[in-house]
Design an enzyme around this catalytic site. Structure first.
Site, PDB file in Angstrom:
ATOM      1  N   SER A  31      10.898  13.663   7.024  1.00  0.00           N
ATOM      2  CA  SER A  31      10.492  15.069   7.136  1.00  0.00           C
ATOM      3  C   SER A  31      11.700  15.897   7.535  1.00  0.00           C
ATOM      4  CB  SER A  31       9.434  15.243   8.222  1.00  0.00           C
ATOM      5  OG  SER A  31       8.406  14.336   8.047  1.00  0.00           O
ATOM      6  N   HIS A  62       5.340  15.064   1.509  1.00  0.00           N
ATOM      7  CA  HIS A  62       6.012  13.796   1.202  1.00  0.00           C
ATOM      8  C   HIS A  62       5.970  13.465  -0.288  1.00  0.00           C
ATOM      9  CE1 HIS A  62       6.948  12.034   5.206  1.00  0.00           C
ATOM     10  NE2 HIS A  62       6.026  12.889   5.593  1.00  0.00           N
ATOM     11  N   HIS A  84       3.525   5.487   4.103  1.00  0.00           N
ATOM     12  CA  HIS A  84       3.383   5.022   5.479  1.00  0.00           C
ATOM     13  C   HIS A  84       2.240   4.002   5.555  1.00  0.00           C
ATOM     14  CE1 HIS A  84       5.326   8.972   5.753  1.00  0.00           C
ATOM     15  NE2 HIS A  84       5.891   8.533   6.860  1.00  0.00           N
ATOM     16  N   TYR A  86      -0.054   3.903   7.693  1.00  0.00           N
ATOM     17  CA  TYR A  86      -1.329   4.539   8.051  1.00  0.00           C
ATOM     18  C   TYR A  86      -2.072   5.108   6.849  1.00  0.00           C
ATOM     19  CZ  TYR A  86       1.387   8.919   7.947  1.00  0.00           C
ATOM     20  OH  TYR A  86       2.187   9.953   7.567  1.00  0.00           O
ATOM     21  N   GLU A  87      -1.391   5.202   5.709  1.00  0.00           N
ATOM     22  CA  GLU A  87      -2.084   5.700   4.515  1.00  0.00           C
ATOM     23  C   GLU A  87      -3.013   4.639   3.930  1.00  0.00           C
ATOM     24  OE1 GLU A  87       0.440   8.293   1.858  1.00  0.00           O
ATOM     25  OE2 GLU A  87       1.981   7.569   3.222  1.00  0.00           O
ATOM     26  N   ALA A 114      11.436  11.847  11.069  1.00  0.00           N
ATOM     27  CA  ALA A 114      11.137  12.751  12.175  1.00  0.00           C
ATOM     28  C   ALA A 114      10.470  11.904  13.254  1.00  0.00           C
ATOM     29  CB  ALA A 114      10.194  13.852  11.720  1.00  0.00           C
ATOM     30  N   MET A 212       6.363   6.827  12.954  1.00  0.00           N
ATOM     31  CA  MET A 212       5.384   6.035  12.195  1.00  0.00           C
ATOM     32  C   MET A 212       6.009   5.409  10.943  1.00  0.00           C
ATOM     33  SD  MET A 212       2.233   8.728  12.435  1.00  0.00           S
ATOM     34  CE  MET A 212       1.919   9.659  13.958  1.00  0.00           C
ATOM     35  N   SER A 213       7.313   5.202  10.976  1.00  0.00           N
ATOM     36  CA  SER A 213       7.978   4.651   9.781  1.00  0.00           C
ATOM     37  C   SER A 213       9.210   3.861  10.215  1.00  0.00           C
ATOM     38  CB  SER A 213       8.408   5.796   8.854  1.00  0.00           C
ATOM     39  OG  SER A 213       9.429   6.563   9.461  1.00  0.00           O
ATOM     40  N   ASN A 236       9.745  16.829  18.134  1.00  0.00           N
ATOM     41  CA  ASN A 236       8.870  17.274  19.230  1.00  0.00           C
ATOM     42  C   ASN A 236       9.079  16.347  20.416  1.00  0.00           C
ATOM     43  OD1 ASN A 236       7.345  15.377  17.203  1.00  0.00           O
ATOM     44  ND2 ASN A 236       6.382  15.041  19.181  1.00  0.00           N
ATOM     45  N   HIS A 248       1.064  18.379  13.263  1.00  0.00           N
ATOM     46  CA  HIS A 248       1.939  18.031  12.138  1.00  0.00           C
ATOM     47  C   HIS A 248       2.803  19.236  11.783  1.00  0.00           C
ATOM     48  CE1 HIS A 248       3.335  15.953   8.611  1.00  0.00           C
ATOM     49  NE2 HIS A 248       2.792  16.822   7.779  1.00  0.00           N
TER      50      HIS A 248
HETATM   51  N1  HPA Z   1       4.787  10.415  17.494  1.00  0.00           N
HETATM   52  C1  HPA Z   1       4.745   9.645  16.394  1.00  0.00           C
HETATM   53  N2  HPA Z   1       5.304   9.999  15.245  1.00  0.00           N
HETATM   54  C2  HPA Z   1       5.938  11.177  15.193  1.00  0.00           C
HETATM   55  C3  HPA Z   1       6.008  12.034  16.298  1.00  0.00           C
HETATM   56  C4  HPA Z   1       5.402  11.633  17.520  1.00  0.00           C
HETATM   57  O1  HPA Z   1       5.424  12.329  18.550  1.00  0.00           O
HETATM   58  N3  HPA Z   1       6.707  13.128  15.905  1.00  0.00           N
HETATM   59  C5  HPA Z   1       7.058  12.929  14.599  1.00  0.00           C
HETATM   60  N4  HPA Z   1       6.576  11.751  14.163  1.00  0.00           N
END
Ligand code: HPA
Length: 279
Positions: A31, A62, A84, A86-87, A114, A212-213, A236, A248
């Site tokens: 991202s 994506h 990912h 989770y998909e 990200a 998550m990747s 973040n 998101h």
């Molecule tokens: N947690 C998990 N995955 C993320 C985050 C987060 O805070 N920020 C961007 N991807």
């Protein structure tokens, strides 16, 4: 031949019907690097959806394709979009693209993402060089019969992120006045963000960033003997570290803000990778 390898070979043959391009460096764009393709001298673009059986991302922002071309003199394959876990894809599908790029000729894998900042000294918008990772919360992509054609049953993981590539990235960041944090990245499955208690746990375990990747891709690439490096954009502060809930949108906005420095760093580092490639 096992099913996972058979599928990989089918995808490889399908791609080879369309292009003879041999990438030496593979870059996975996370991202915030979505429009990075602007910096590449494009030779050929291949939407994932045109490759028979290839996993296609369902996440907004994506949209997936391979971009083959050159950064300076270096032949690259950029993945614009990744799938990912989770998909709902099996983890073997999540790592299929990285294995495919290895088969195409890629010697170096540059992973970007990200991530949430877990280290209390990080700020949204920081970039972090990945020194190491924690895979304990994600499925291992090597589970199942070993694909002997790709690598050994029990690969060493003591130097997944190549030391020389790390030096290169740190050097290029300095030269370009880009502030670079460094640390350990943990992959969680998602798609829910972590709870504050999970973030405290990750901090105690020595994690600096969470996402998550990336880790499953690094494990699969390391298995094949690729040289690996990675940079996270801290989009973040992780759960419980700021007053407001995570969204998101916030992640994408912060990643977009960091994008110019991130792109510059990727471009400058890839240029320097020419010195690490076989002729
Ligand atoms: N947690 C998990 N995955 C993320 C985050 C987060 O805070 N920020 C961007 N991807």
């Amino acid at each position: 031949m096992g099913q996972v390898y058979e599928k990989l070979m089918r995808c490889y043959e399908d791609v080879r019907k369309r292009t003879a391009f041999v990438p030496k460096v593979a870059v996975v764009l996370g991202s915030g690097l979505g429009d990075y393709a602007e910096d590449i001298r494009v030779e050929y673009e291949l939407p994932y959806s045109e490759i028979e059986g290839f996993p296609v991302s369902t996440v907004p922002g994506h949209a997936g394709k391979f971009i083959f071309g050159y950064i300076d003199q270096v032949p690259v394959a950029c993945m614009k979009g990744r799938v990912h876990y989770y998909e709902g894809y099996p983890v073997s599908d999540v790592v299929l693209p990285v294995r495919l790029l290895k088969l195409m000729g890629a010697e170096i894998l540059f992973l970007t993402n990200a991530a949430g900042g877990v280290n209390t000294s990080f700020h949204a918008g920081d970039l972090m060089l990945i020194r190491d990772h924690i895979s304990a919360f994600a499925p291992n992509p090597l589970i199942g019969p070993n694909i002997d054609e790709l690598g050994p049953r029990f690969p060493d993981m003591s130097k997944v992120y190549d030391r020389e590539l790390q030096k290169l990235i740190v050097g290029r960041a300095k030269e370009n006045h880009i502030y670079l944090q460094e640390g350990v990245y943990a992959q969680m499955t998602g798609p829910s963000y972590e709870s504050p208690a999970e973030i405290r746990m990750l901090r105690m375990l020595g994690c600096d960033a969470v996402g998550m990747s990336t880790v499953v891709e690094a494990i699969a690439a390391n298995h094949t003997g690729m040289k690996i490096c990675g940079v996270s954009c801290i989009s973040n502060l992780a759960a419980g570290m700021s007053e407001h809930p995570l969204s998101h949108r916030e992640v994408q906005e912060a990643a977009d803000m960091a994008a110019p420095a991130f792109k510059r760093l990727v471009t400058e580092a890839v240029k320097g990778m020419a010195a690490f490639l076989t002729a």
